[in-house]
Design an enzyme around this catalytic site. Structure first.
Site, PDB file in Angstrom:
ATOM      1  N   GLU A 278      -6.670  29.400  41.296  1.00  0.00           N
ATOM      2  CA  GLU A 278      -7.196  30.616  40.682  1.00  0.00           C
ATOM      3  C   GLU A 278      -6.372  30.915  39.430  1.00  0.00           C
ATOM      4  OE1 GLU A 278      -6.972  33.939  43.397  1.00  0.00           O
ATOM      5  OE2 GLU A 278      -7.758  35.379  41.929  1.00  0.00           O
TER       6      GLU A 278
ATOM      7  N   HIS B 205       0.102  34.778  43.279  1.00  0.00           N
ATOM      8  CA  HIS B 205      -0.010  34.794  44.737  1.00  0.00           C
ATOM      9  C   HIS B 205      -0.435  33.431  45.272  1.00  0.00           C
ATOM     10  CE1 HIS B 205      -4.216  36.052  43.586  1.00  0.00           C
ATOM     11  NE2 HIS B 205      -4.556  35.256  44.586  1.00  0.00           N
TER      12      HIS B 205
ATOM     13  N   HIS C 255      -5.452  28.626  48.348  1.00  0.00           N
ATOM     14  CA  HIS C 255      -5.390  28.447  46.890  1.00  0.00           C
ATOM     15  C   HIS C 255      -4.079  28.988  46.335  1.00  0.00           C
ATOM     16  CE1 HIS C 255      -7.133  32.591  47.154  1.00  0.00           C
ATOM     17  NE2 HIS C 255      -6.456  32.814  46.039  1.00  0.00           N
TER      18      HIS C 255
HETATM   19 CO    CO Z   1      -6.507  34.779  45.203  1.00  0.00          CO
END
Ligand code: CO
Length: 147
Positions: free
Chosen positions: A136, A8, A87
């Protein structure tokens, strides 16, 4: 370290409700999860699916709204009042192996490995050690590249 799929893109927003409306009405999104609170992270989140033809789930947009006064994304929204890309999240097959890899290279990891919004272990890498991009790292959910 084995790079997995782009799970994502995290996008900060001052209003999840407004962003969800935009994704539905302007962008034609049809699959959007119900927003839920992550009080430890100081955020409310939901996920917008981007469909694929392959049957494998597409990359999602993680909409992130601040929750509470100490929210980690308040500062980001002060600098970017409209919201924006916050992110990237890549999957890896083994979170402990990935963490050891980055630690061995001297990359700065932000906090402990913890359970992320998808219910699998995650950690964050400092943007200054990731070509400017807060990153991440997330363990691929058991059973394959699910969301
Ligand atoms: Co995230």
């Amino acid at each position: 370290m084995k790079l997995g799929r782009l799970n994502h893109i995290g996008v900060a927003t001052p209003s999840i409700a407004d962003s969800v409306g935009y994704y539905r009405e302007v962008m034609g999104a049809t699959q959007i999860t119900e927003p839920f609170d992550m009080p430890e992270q100081g955020v409310k989140v939901c996920f917008v699916d981007t469909p694929t033809d392959s049957g494998i789930n597409g990359t999602q947009i993680e909409l992130i709204e601040p929750l509470g006064e100490g929210s980690t994304i308040r500062g980001f929204l002060e600098k970017n009042p409209l919201g924006g890309q916050h992110h990237l999240c890549y999957e890896v097959p083994d979170i402990d192996e990935a963490r050891s890899w980055f630690e061995g290279l001297g990359k700065r990891i932000l906090g402990p490995t913890r359970i992320g919004a998808h219910g699998t272990p995650i950690f964050f890498l400092h943007p200054k050690d990731m070509m400017g991009q807060l990153t991440e790292i997330m363990e691929t959910p058991r059973g394959g590249a699910a969301n």
